[in-house]
Enzyme design. Structure first.
Site, short mmCIF file in Angstrom:
data_model
loop_
_atom_site.label_atom_id
_atom_site.label_comp_id
_atom_site.label_asym_id
_atom_site.label_seq_id
_atom_site.Cartn_x
_atom_site.Cartn_y
_atom_site.Cartn_z
CE LYS A 22 119.99 -4.66 110.77
NZ LYS A 22 119.61 -6.07 111.00
NE ARG A 97 125.02 -6.56 114.54
CZ ARG A 97 124.82 -6.54 113.22
NH1 ARG A 97 125.13 -5.48 112.53
NH2 ARG A 97 124.29 -7.57 112.62
NE ARG A 136 120.61 -12.53 104.57
CZ ARG A 136 120.70 -11.65 105.56
NH1 ARG A 136 119.73 -10.78 105.77
NH2 ARG A 136 121.76 -11.61 106.32
NE ARG A 170 125.81 -11.93 105.48
CZ ARG A 170 125.18 -11.13 106.32
NH1 ARG A 170 124.55 -10.07 105.85
NH2 ARG A 170 125.19 -11.38 107.60
NE ARG A 181 123.94 -13.20 111.03
CZ ARG A 181 123.48 -13.41 109.79
NH1 ARG A 181 123.65 -14.58 109.21
NH2 ARG A 181 122.85 -12.45 109.16
P1 ADP Z 1 122.87 -9.12 109.83
O1 ADP Z 1 122.26 -7.84 110.32
O2 ADP Z 1 122.03 -9.79 108.83
O3 ADP Z 1 123.31 -10.04 110.94
P2 ADP Z 1 125.33 -7.75 108.97
O4 ADP Z 1 125.81 -7.79 107.58
O5 ADP Z 1 124.84 -6.45 109.50
O6 ADP Z 1 124.20 -8.85 109.06
O7 ADP Z 1 126.48 -8.27 109.97
C1 ADP Z 1 127.19 -9.46 109.75
C2 ADP Z 1 128.15 -9.71 110.90
O8 ADP Z 1 129.11 -8.64 110.97
C3 ADP Z 1 127.52 -9.75 112.27
O9 ADP Z 1 127.01 -11.04 112.60
C4 ADP Z 1 128.71 -9.35 113.17
O10 ADP Z 1 129.59 -10.42 113.36
C5 ADP Z 1 129.43 -8.30 112.32
N1 ADP Z 1 128.97 -6.92 112.61
C6 ADP Z 1 128.32 -6.09 111.74
N2 ADP Z 1 128.07 -4.90 112.31
C7 ADP Z 1 128.55 -4.98 113.58
C8 ADP Z 1 128.59 -4.08 114.69
N3 ADP Z 1 128.06 -2.85 114.61
N4 ADP Z 1 129.16 -4.52 115.84
C9 ADP Z 1 129.70 -5.74 115.94
N5 ADP Z 1 129.71 -6.64 114.94
C10 ADP Z 1 129.13 -6.27 113.77
#
Ligand code: ADP
Length: 228
Positions: A22, A97, A136, A170, A181
């Site tokens: 994404k 999400r 990554r 990360r 996740r």
């Molecule tokens: P990825 O899609 O690779 O898991 P992100 O950078 O989008 O990584 O998200 C990292 C973390 O941030 C998630 O595992 C979660 O803990 C938190 N997070 C990000 N966006 C949301 C969201 N919309 N709702 C709840 N938690 C979120």
């Protein structure tokens, strides 16, 4: 906003499990279409780094690979969406999400006379995601993403985009956390594919192929969706 004609900025949503690409695709669309990438993950990591109240509350959940509470994420997103650059149009990467977040987004957009132009689901094979994620890394200066196996910079250790040699990985990209996740994705986020399908806004794409081929396909979807 009482029936007046709007020249609403495009709003695109990217759906897909962690590792689906994404962020990579959002950045390519950002450059190609002049849209702004809004990653709630990036916004939360910035809040953690700044030590804000929201960041303090979010940190342990993020480290464990769970979902941060809806109230925190919605507040962060609402603030960011209100900034002037978002008037160009946005690509939401990692938001919504949960169903609560999706409903909050509908409400936020309704307040400004906007709507969702397209929700694109990046469909991938879960078993490949752990390999993708654990390899990554990112340029700390400009955010360009790389991968040990799939996308190395032209010159090892130097960012193709900005020339920086400061690369970061990360903290939650460890195999154990990735499993949590993925679990959170299937339990709480995957159902949004149906939510946007019912609205007639959903397009599914096979995201297991080459980054460039996927980008071409995404570009075509965005072009059609924003021309409506
Ligand atoms: P990825 O899609 O690779 O898991 P992100 O950078 O989008 O990584 O998200 C990292 C973390 O941030 C998630 O595992 C979660 O803990 C938190 N997070 C990000 N966006 C949301 C969201 N919309 N709702 C709840 N938690 C979120």
């Amino acid at each position: 906003m009482d029936g007046q004609t709007m020249t609403a900025a495009p709003v695109l949503i990217l759906l897909g499990p962690p590792g689906a690409g994404k962020g990579t695709q959002a950045r390519m669309l950002e450059e190609k279409f002049g849209l702004v990438q809004l990653s709630t993950g990036d916004l939360l990591r910035a809040a953690v780094a700044q030590g804000t109240d929201a960041g303090k509350r979010a940190k342990s959940v993020m480290d464990a690979g769970g979902l941060v509470s809806d109230d925190i994420v919605i507040a962060i997103l609402r603030d960011r969406l209100g900034e002037p650059d978002c008037a160009q149009g946005v690509i939401l990467d990692g938001f919504p999400r949960t169903t609560v977040q999706a409903q909050a987004l509908d409400q936020l957009l309704a307040e400004t006379g906007q709507r969702i132009d397209a929700a694109i689901s990046l469909e991938v094979d879960d078993t490949a995601m752990v390999t993708r994620i654990s390899g990554r890394y990112t340029c700390a200066a400009c955010g360009e993403g790389y991968h040990d196996a799939f996308k190395q910079p032209g010159q090892a250790g130097t960012c193709d985009r900005c020339g920086s040699t400061d690369m970061t990985r990360r903290a939650d990209d460890k195999a154990e956390t990735v499993a949590s996740r993925l679990e959170a994705y299937h339990a709480q986020t995957a159902q949004l594919i149906g939510f946007y399908d019912e609205k007639g806004a959903l397009t599914r794409i096979d995201a297991m192929g080459e980054i460039r081929d996927i980008a071409t396909e995404m570009g075509a979807i965005v072009k059609t969706a924003t021309a409506r």
